[in-house]
Design an enzyme around this catalytic site. Structure first.
Site, short mmCIF file in Angstrom:
data_model
loop_
_atom_site.label_atom_id
_atom_site.label_comp_id
_atom_site.label_asym_id
_atom_site.label_seq_id
_atom_site.Cartn_x
_atom_site.Cartn_y
_atom_site.Cartn_z
N SER A 1 -0.56 -51.04 73.73
CA SER A 1 0.83 -51.86 73.55
C SER A 1 1.85 -51.95 73.39
CB SER A 1 0.64 -52.37 71.50
OG SER A 1 0.91 -53.13 70.28
N ASP B 1 -7.65 -60.79 72.55
CA ASP B 1 -6.45 -60.36 72.12
C ASP B 1 -5.36 -60.83 71.32
OD1 ASP B 1 -3.96 -59.05 71.49
OD2 ASP B 1 -4.39 -57.04 72.90
N HIS C 1 -7.05 -56.63 69.62
CA HIS C 1 -6.22 -55.74 69.44
C HIS C 1 -6.27 -53.88 68.68
CE1 HIS C 1 -1.67 -54.88 71.46
NE2 HIS C 1 -2.11 -54.30 69.97
#
Length: 557
Positions: A209, A449, A487
């Protein structure tokens, strides 16, 4: 000796076997604990307490670094899963008194493998990355326990990873964007040399990330400092994803009936799963053939639409035209009539109708009422972060609402957006110095995601192919797109040894190909799947257990 060599030359198979034996011996020696370094560390760990690292050895401007504490952590210490190591904490002085210092931690294992690993942060950082925890997709061991000297920082400010209020300070923004990476790395390597009496043989970076963006950042800005990088779900187009959040929020709350409730969010996911799950040959809850599913998008949207496009009743989970407009805005992404840093003028959209579940904690929120400021839970992660970005980074006005921000015509904020995209983003396509250095990159992204669009990672990768050609890109990069992975969550959460794959590539020249991931999602823990190189996906061969990777093959869409 000459007779021995002639004997080998007459028997090629024996010669190859001997070479293989020497290669294995060399690899084992390279990974063996460095006895001299360990002995040196045991004597010198405490001596590092209070040490100064002068500004002259740090590659970006600072006022030097100071070690706050240094002590041996015994292998038997309560809660320690890392073996014996020297734990070092300290701070790197900012140039301005009004700028927070960068706090860091460096860990030097007694049984050192000669390698160093910088670990990236998450969100807006704000807490020290200790380097003592497992990597995201290898929960059974820590790099420190495997002999890596590890280090990380707080990126130059203190606070919750979801808060952007540090952006009032320009030096803090630079530290968050890229400065802390170089500064922490240079200080850490100086302390490693002090601790062991020698520098690491290999230096790696790993993160996801924000940490994934940081991985691309060190490649683009400091290419000669790292031999290998792991970058998962990389937020490389930082300004793009934040403006995308603003666009979604405006569709949800600035237009009547645009908010998509939890029931509708779940309806979308379940409809897509019903129509697309079997496109990879197996009804396993994972949509692997995303491109085939994309072709079914018109019929999926038609089946979701309420009669006449009107608002759904309290008992109905169909979607109105206004709600579908919001989801299609999220799918289409963002295109701007001007370019940000490196000529970037768009942010690719999400796989909204290909298996993303937006009903989770990082999804679209659960309230049609807009809070001030917006929150993740009520108004969605993307919009809450986009609103915070506009208030703190762009306008620097806490009373400014992102609902009124004109993305197409930002006026006096246009240059600010461009500057921020350069400072915090990682969209520079020039990887030539990293390639010349011999660096290696393993990138991974979940196709489901909901926070960082996987299509941005794919687009950047395709740009590298166009720029350098497939042979060159294959020589330094592997991209793995994982079906069903969101995610950090999802219907498939892969566990696999990325660090081992990277080290083998860097140290032995063995490039990773298809890898095996073990699912750590609670409902399906233990099933395995091939982790395929992009653009391939895992397809069931039609026989055997669907919980075994052995019964899948990586195929082109």
């Amino acid at each position: 000796m000459f007779r021995f060599l002639r004997c080998l030359s007459s028997d090629p198979s024996r010669f190859r076997a001997l070479l293989a034996m020497f290669a294995l011996a060399a690899l084992a020696l390279a990974h063996a604990p460095h006895a001299h370094a360990a002995s040196y560390l045991a004597k010198h760990c405490d001596d590092l307490d209070g040490k100064i690292v002068p500004a002259s050895v740090i590659g970006l401007p600072t006022r030097g670094a100071t070690v706050f504490s240094a002590s041996i952590v015994k292998a038997a210490a309560p809660g320690n899963r890392n073996g014996e190591y020297c734990r070092i904490t300290g701070y790197i002085r900012a140039l301005q008194d009004t700028t927070p210092d960068i706090r860091f931690e460096v860990n030097l294992p007694t049984r050192w493998n000669g390698r160093a690993l910088q670990m990236g942060g998450g969100g807006y950082n704000g807490t020290i990355v200790s380097g003592t925890e497992p990597m995201s997709f290898a929960p059974d061991s820590t790099p420190l326990a495997r002999g890596y000297a590890t280090f990380g920082s707080d990126s130059g400010h203190v606070g919750n990873a979801g808060r952007a209020d540090f952006a009032v300070n320009d030096e803090a923004i630079v530290n968050f964007g890229f400065g802390h990476l170089k500064k922490t790395r240079d200080v850490a390597l100086a302390l490693i040399e002090m601790g062991y009496g020698r520098s690491p043989e290999k230096t790696y970076f790993a993160g996801g990330s924000t940490g994934g963006r940081e991985g691309f950042t060190v490649i683009e800005r400091f290419p000669n400092d790292y031999d290998g990088v792991i970058a998962n779900a990389p937020a490389i187009n930082f300004s793009g994803v934040r403006l995308m959040g603003v666009k979604v929020g405006q569709s949800s709350y600035a237009k009547p009936g645009g908010f998509v409730g939890l029931a509708q969010q779940r309806r979308v996911f379940e409809t897509v799963m019903h129509d697309c799950d079997r496109l990879d040959g197996a009804a396993d809850g994972i949509i692997s053939n995303v491109e085939a599913c994309r072709k079914l998008e018109p019929q999926i949207i038609a089946s979701l639409r309420c009669a006449n496009g009107q608002r759904p009743s309290l008992r109905d989970s169909c979607l109105s035209d206004a709600q579908l407009d919001t989801l299609q805005a999220l799918r289409d992404g963002l295109t701007m009539p001007y370019a940000l840093a490196y000529g970037v003028d768009r942010y690719p959209g999400y796989n909204v109708f290909q298996g993303v579940d937006f009903s989770g904690t990082l999804g679209l929120g659960d309230s049609p009422v807009l809070l001030n400021p917006p929150t993740f839970a009520a108004n969605g992660y993307l919009f809450a972060q986009g609103d915070a970005y506009v208030r703190h980074f762009v306008a620097r006005d806490l009373g400014y609402s992102a609902l009124t921000f004109d993305i197409d015509n930002p006026g006096r904020f246009k240059q600010r957006l461009i500057t921020l995209a350069y400072t915090v983003g990682a969209m520079n396509p020039d990887f030539s110095a990293f390639i010349a250095h011999g660096g290696k990159l393993i990138a991974m992204h979940g196709l489901s995601d909901e926070v960082i669009s996987p299509n941005q990672t794919i687009a950047f990768y395709r740009g590298l192919l166009e720029r350098y050609g497939s042979d060159t890109v294959d020589s330094f990069m592997r991209l793995y797109m994982v079906p069903g992975f969101q995610h950090g969550n999802g219907v498939f959460i892969p566990a696999w040894d990325e660090l081992g794959a990277l080290d083998e590539w860097v140290s032995s020249g063995v490039a990773p190909e298809t890898l095996i991931g073990s699912d750590i999602a609670p409902a399906t823990n233990g099933r395995t799947r091939p982790i395929c190189r992009y653009p391939n996906y895992p397809r069931y061969i039609g026989r055997g257990s669907i919980n075994s990777a052995a019964n899948f093959r990586c195929v082109e869409p």
